[in-house]
Design an enzyme around this catalytic site. Sequence first.
Site, mmCIF file in Angstrom:
data_model
loop_
_atom_site.group_PDB
_atom_site.id
_atom_site.type_symbol
_atom_site.label_atom_id
_atom_site.label_comp_id
_atom_site.label_asym_id
_atom_site.label_seq_id
_atom_site.Cartn_x
_atom_site.Cartn_y
_atom_site.Cartn_z
ATOM 1 N N ASN A 146 0.816 -1.213 0.000
ATOM 2 C CA ASN A 146 0.000 0.000 0.000
ATOM 3 C C ASN A 146 0.850 1.264 0.000
ATOM 4 O O ASN A 146 0.467 2.282 -0.573
ATOM 5 C CB ASN A 146 -0.936 0.008 1.208
ATOM 6 C CG ASN A 146 -2.153 0.877 0.984
ATOM 7 O OD1 ASN A 146 -2.964 0.618 0.097
ATOM 8 N ND2 ASN A 146 -2.293 1.922 1.786
ATOM 9 N N GLU A 147 2.005 1.205 0.634
ATOM 10 C CA GLU A 147 2.843 2.395 0.735
ATOM 11 C C GLU A 147 3.576 2.717 -0.566
ATOM 12 O O GLU A 147 3.720 3.886 -0.909
ATOM 13 C CB GLU A 147 3.875 2.223 1.862
ATOM 14 C CG GLU A 147 3.284 2.148 3.252
ATOM 15 C CD GLU A 147 2.665 3.452 3.689
ATOM 16 O OE1 GLU A 147 2.952 4.500 3.093
ATOM 17 O OE2 GLU A 147 1.865 3.416 4.640
#
Length: 421
Positions: A146-147
Amino acid sequence: MRFRYRLLIILSVGACAPMLPPPPEVSVGTATGPIAPVQERPYLADGPAAPDASGFEAWKQGFLARHGGARREAYERELAGLTPDPEVVRLDGNQPEFSRPAGAYVQNAASAARIAEARRRIGAVPSSVPQRYGVPAEILVAIWGNESSFGQVQGNKDVIRSLATLAYDGRRRDWAEGQLRDALNIVVDGRRARSGLLGSWAGAMGQTQFMPDNFLRLGVDQTGDGQVDIWNSDADALASAANLLAEAGWRRGQTWGYEVALPASFDYEQADGPTHPWRWWAARGVTLARGGAPNSAEALEDAAILLPQGAAGPAFLALPNHYVIRRYNNSVSYALAIGLTADGVDGKPGLVAAWPNDPPLSLNQRIGAQRALSAMGYDTGGVDGVVGANTRAALKRWQAANGRIADGYLTASLADELGRM
């Protein structure tokens, strides 16, 4: 579709800024990042007013006077020639975790493709990391995906310029100046060359998007080569993320939460606030959506019921590890996306309840609702266009006083109604 997916990742990178130490649910009304008092600023029709470059030099001299000390000359050298970045100001006012409905954010961030890729990448987590820090590998690859899309999209902005812009802009000045000082120290101390100190618009860096203060305090040299390299080393980045979560209080042997089913008689004012052990919720008719019960350790923990998209959407029992994830990024949507991605990697089935197909709220709708609630005496903690815990609590009080379901969820139609008041 490939372009849209990549664009979503790019927008998410800057908003995903690991942080410590603000506790969960404390003044969560600001944009992602450490919690700070909200300061209202002028807005244009399509977002915050562009920064005034003419005052930037005056701010810079003030920063150097406040923070330079014995390093003033070195700091001044790194700040020479900088100008504020208007894109940073624009993105700071329109973060996807807070501007989009939870379901839209979560379904994109925890998509089947993301889960499949995270499952494929789980072998990159060194086996000693979950053992040492107690954080499951599934959580770590969910954060990694997600990052930065597993390191592929880390952001290419000059971290020092981004943080200087946020500090000058003033909405979170004390926090941004502290992060800027730490970023300057990274360069001055030789931990990272200035040319390589790249990251998101919010100053988050590397594959797991660390803010400068956490890089200095919690970065881990997992490879043992004498440097913490969260940009190029998967192992360093993942171990650093595990260290951050462990420092924030990750409970070994416990999950982040469960989807639950609520009884028809549920008191919605109990959601998004009071925490109680599982037996308290179960006595009021709350059940796990797929049956069963939390494990013995989880059942003893105080947990909250979350309604990220109101009474019409899925409901969740949020255990302490949900709030630990929010110490990484203080957004309910973000924490749910991480938890549900990790569940998918672990082979658990998806949600029982469907997400409502609500349209996103415009910045003007969010600001208008906050101003209306504040004018009626329901304090939102400031007018910043971010629908956080303070705004939801204010809305819940207004709903209860006006005979509505007090779920604290701001729909577009309700925002328009409030804006007309």
